[in-house]
Scaffold this motif. Structure first.
Motif, mmCIF file in Angstrom:
data_model
loop_
_atom_site.group_PDB
_atom_site.id
_atom_site.type_symbol
_atom_site.label_atom_id
_atom_site.label_comp_id
_atom_site.label_asym_id
_atom_site.label_seq_id
_atom_site.Cartn_x
_atom_site.Cartn_y
_atom_site.Cartn_z
ATOM 1 N N SER A 12 0.876 -1.171 0.000
ATOM 2 C CA SER A 12 0.000 0.000 0.000
ATOM 3 C C SER A 12 0.915 1.222 0.000
ATOM 4 O O SER A 12 1.760 1.346 0.887
ATOM 5 C CB SER A 12 -0.867 0.013 1.260
ATOM 6 N N THR A 14 1.296 4.048 1.175
ATOM 7 C CA THR A 14 0.802 5.029 2.141
ATOM 8 C C THR A 14 1.922 5.593 3.003
ATOM 9 O O THR A 14 1.671 6.252 3.985
ATOM 10 C CB THR A 14 -0.264 4.399 3.050
ATOM 11 N N GLU A 44 -1.575 -1.490 -3.930
ATOM 12 C CA GLU A 44 -2.899 -1.457 -3.292
ATOM 13 C C GLU A 44 -3.183 -0.023 -2.837
ATOM 14 O O GLU A 44 -2.929 0.354 -1.692
ATOM 15 C CB GLU A 44 -2.947 -2.485 -2.146
ATOM 16 N N ASP A 45 -3.709 0.731 -3.789
ATOM 17 C CA ASP A 45 -3.828 2.180 -3.607
ATOM 18 C C ASP A 45 -5.271 2.629 -3.351
ATOM 19 O O ASP A 45 -5.636 3.740 -3.698
ATOM 20 C CB ASP A 45 -3.275 2.892 -4.852
ATOM 21 N N SER A 51 -2.707 7.288 0.077
ATOM 22 C CA SER A 51 -1.798 6.818 -0.982
ATOM 23 C C SER A 51 -1.195 8.000 -1.738
ATOM 24 O O SER A 51 -1.890 8.960 -2.026
ATOM 25 C CB SER A 51 -2.554 5.945 -1.987
ATOM 26 N N TYR A 187 -11.429 -3.621 0.969
ATOM 27 C CA TYR A 187 -10.086 -4.168 0.826
ATOM 28 C C TYR A 187 -10.009 -5.695 0.682
ATOM 29 O O TYR A 187 -9.429 -6.219 -0.264
ATOM 30 C CB TYR A 187 -9.255 -3.692 2.031
#
Ligand code: GLU
Length: 467
Positions: A12, A14, A44-45, A51, A187
């Motif tokens: 991700s 993030t 995985e945005d 993100s 998710y």
């Protein structure tokens, strides 16, 4: 026919990816490479607020630097929304999903009642349809979430390659929200659709996802698929024993490139951070790929140790030829405005044993191309009145000897003999003046590489040295 092994790294974006995260890329990459399989990068945005493109860039750049090449991707989940929605529609048509209109206030009240009764808070299935059950009246103007009909009764079990067999009773799992009121899938659902579409055979990821796994397995089965093999890796702790995170000082992976670490050393160090092959500490990338399997993953948290990383890097640096180090060091010198020359491979070969990083090696190499500034304390200690006449004599000899190691060594020996000095008494001040440091590899080799002009210039009476 055996199925082709396919693994993935699914970060991700993030925050800036650190060593603890990238280990979750190394193992699936190695497993795919070791078994002639494919390795896939999936970003995985879906957390739009957290993100960032900058974080994606660090992931891609870090993987490129470490040589963790991928066969497919990067795939971005945000670009696959239509696909998730269409699979969601299939699930809904198959009656595996139902709308739930329970409001946030009702959910909070439910949770409070459950906590007061010392029960685990969970959705109680109010809106779950069942034969003969009358559902509440649909409230006007409310967009429902979609919940997944988790199986009733039985258990979900898997043989985790790290943790062994894990079995969770279905009664522990409530009906997961798999689409928000605006229809966007959540998710756990996206991950399953991706792992199916990308034909992933082995999911190797951090153990912060263990709790998601039984839910994901149930979604796999509802979609008529068998789940992949799972390996959940224990956390990486920082030097203080806390979970590694950028919030407590973890550096982005790419910073290690800046600091002069070698990709192969990094791979070696990260490989050992949670996996072992007997007592082997230092190994090449090829050896690692030959040895790597999922059977020797560590079960307990691994702790980052910067001193060990430096040591591993030093071992790899030592094992490299000067010719292989030269381009790395040349690039570092270039950034300091220094253009190296054909001597650089020999300089690297001569100094590599005393360096832990390529940056340290570049510091030494710089002394051959740019001015040095010896520390005053070194000058005061080594360039004494007692040794000055010998330094002058040496300078005179060096002005005319043949410029090779043996002749330079012979010149030094003669000066030592005529001035009644021991080797260090002369070699130390020479090093301080020529290299800016009292400790270097053998002085004749250093002088030869430095070249006559530079040596004579630095042994020349510079202001303050009083020669
Ligand atoms: N995106 C998740 C993470 O960065 C990984 C999910 C997975 O590997 O299944 O923690």
């Amino acid at each position: 026919m055996t199925t082709k092994i396919r693994t993935r790294f699914a970060p991700s974006p993030t925050g800036f990816i650190h060593l603890g995260n990238i280990r979750s890329a190394l193992y699936p990459w190695a497993y795919a490479r070791a078994n002639g399989g494919d390795f896939i990068l999936r970003i995985e945005d879906t957390d739009l607020e957290r993100s960032t493109q900058a974080a994606v860039d660090v992931i891609i750049e870090g993987m490129r630097w470490l040589g963790l090449d991928y066969d497919e991707g990067p795939f971005y989940q945000m670009q696959r929304m239509d696909r998730y929605k269409s699979v969601l529609a299939e699930l809904q048509a198959a009656g595996q999903v139902y709308p739930c209109y329970m409001s946030v206030a009702e959910l909070d009240a439910l949770r409070e009642r459950q906590m007061a009764a010392k029960e685990k808070p969970r959705y109680d299935g109010t809106w779950r349809p069942a034969p003969g059950k009358t559902l509440p009246v649909v409230p006007a103007g409310v967009q429902p979430v979609l919940r997944f009909k988790n199986p009733h009764g039985g258990a979900v079990a898997w043989d985790d390659k790290v943790k062994g067999r894990i079995e969770i009773s279905n009664d522990e799992l409530d009906d997961l929200v798999i689409a928000r009121p605006d229809g966007t899938p959540t998710y756990n659902f996206c991950v399953v659709v991706d792992d199916i579409d990308m034909a992933i055979t082995h999911v190797i990821r951090g153990d912060d996802h263990v709790n998601n796994t039984p839910r994901q397995i149930n979604i796999f089965r509802a979609l008529g698929k068998e789940p992949p093999v799972y390996a959940h890796l224990p956390t990486v702790l920082n030097e203080q024993g806390e979970k590694m995170s950028k919030r407590n000082g973890a550096k982005p992976v790419t910073q290690y490139a800046e600091e002069g670490y070698l990709p192969d050393a990094m791979v070696n160090y990260l490989a050992r951070l949670g996996w072992s092959h007997g007592d082997d500490e230092i190994f090449s990338r090829a050896q690692f790929l030959q040895w790597f399997n999922l059977d020797h993953l560590g079960k307990s948290a691994a702790q980052f140790d910067e001193a060990k990383l430096r040591w591993v890097n030093a071992q790899h640096l030592k094992a490299m030829e000067g010719g292989a180090l030269a381009p790395l060091v040349a690039a570092l010198l270039q950034r300091r405005g220094i253009t190296a020359d054909e001597r650089l491979p020999r300089i690297c070969a001569l100094f590599k044993d005393r360096c832990e990083t390529t940056v340290a090696l570049a510091d030494w190499a710089a002394a051959f191309y740019a001015d040095v500034a010896p520390a005053e304390a070194d000058v005061a200690q080594h360039v004494t009145n007692a040794v000055r006449p010998a330094l002058l004599a040496l300078r005179e000899k060096l002005a005319s000897v043949a410029w090779d190691k043996a002749s330079i060594a012979a010149a030094i020996k003669e000066v030592l003999a005529t001035h009644g000095l021991k080797m260090p008494q002369l070699a130390m001040p020479v090093r301080v003046l020529v290299m800016g440091a009292a400790h270097t590899p053998s002085v004749d080799a250093v002088l030869e590489l430095a070249g006559r002009d530079l040596v004579l210039a630095r042994l020349q009476a510079p202001q303050g040295f009083g020669l």
